[in-house]
Design an enzyme around this catalytic site. Sequence first.
Site, PDB file in Angstrom:
ATOM      1  N   ASP A   1       0.878  -1.154   0.000  1.00 27.42           N
ATOM      2  CA  ASP A   1       0.000   0.000   0.000  1.00 27.42           C
ATOM      3  C   ASP A   1       0.927   1.219   0.000  1.00 27.42           C
ATOM      4  O   ASP A   1       2.103   1.107   0.337  1.00 27.42           O
ATOM      5  CB  ASP A   1      -0.879  -0.023   1.256  1.00 27.42           C
ATOM      6  CG  ASP A   1      -1.723   1.218   1.403  1.00 27.42           C
ATOM      7  OD1 ASP A   1      -2.349   1.630   0.410  1.00 27.42           O
ATOM      8  OD2 ASP A   1      -1.734   1.792   2.506  1.00 27.42           O
TER       9      ASP A   1
ATOM     10  N   ASP B   1       0.087   5.107   0.992  1.00 29.53           N
ATOM     11  CA  ASP B   1      -0.051   6.059   2.101  1.00 29.53           C
ATOM     12  C   ASP B   1      -0.075   5.316   3.437  1.00 29.53           C
ATOM     13  O   ASP B   1      -0.901   4.438   3.657  1.00 29.53           O
ATOM     14  CB  ASP B   1      -1.323   6.890   1.931  1.00 29.53           C
ATOM     15  CG  ASP B   1      -1.296   7.720   0.648  1.00 29.53           C
ATOM     16  OD1 ASP B   1      -0.198   8.090   0.203  1.00 29.53           O
ATOM     17  OD2 ASP B   1      -2.378   7.982   0.098  1.00 29.53           O
TER      18      ASP B   1
END
Length: 190
Positions: A11, A13
């Site tokens: 992922d 952020d």
Amino acid sequence: MPQPSKLVILDRDGVINQDSDDYVKSLDEFLPYPAAISAIARLNRAGWTVAIATNQSGIARGYYSESMLESMHHRLRELVRQAGGEIAHIAYCPHGPDDGCDCRKPLTGLLEQIRQALDLETLAGSWMVGDSLRDLQAGEPMGCRPVLVRTGKGRRTEAKGEGLARAMVFDDLAAFVAWLLEAEGRDAAD
């Protein structure tokens, strides 16, 4: 063609860069964790392929443009390159939660894009690293091994405890990479 077992999907952020409840909307707000950049390069040097799967609903919400997102990803690729690494593919979902797309995590569309872009038959055995339950849920039907990091929203996710029974938990991406490469070394020595 990379082997799926030598693939780490991240992922963005909260894993690679600081997250914000107000969205990461500009290059000034895009603040990568130096240890995460080094960890990606370290994975690459050890023969691992790294890809990114990221929800970017701020585009649908009008907070920033796809060209701004591309600028952030260009900077990210440059930082990783300078550290001696490479990101094989970045898949992102520009849709909002109510847009009815198939790519917004926890759906598997972004991971399917990565599988196709890297010309893999399967993602089974790959690692899915995130700071939220939806990241891990996206990897589960694809056969990915779940890893939660405590950076970003990770501590909140860990405190809730739901859906984490199979997940390994690490303080940050660098700690996971150190463990993975050490475990891989042990396996090679056995």
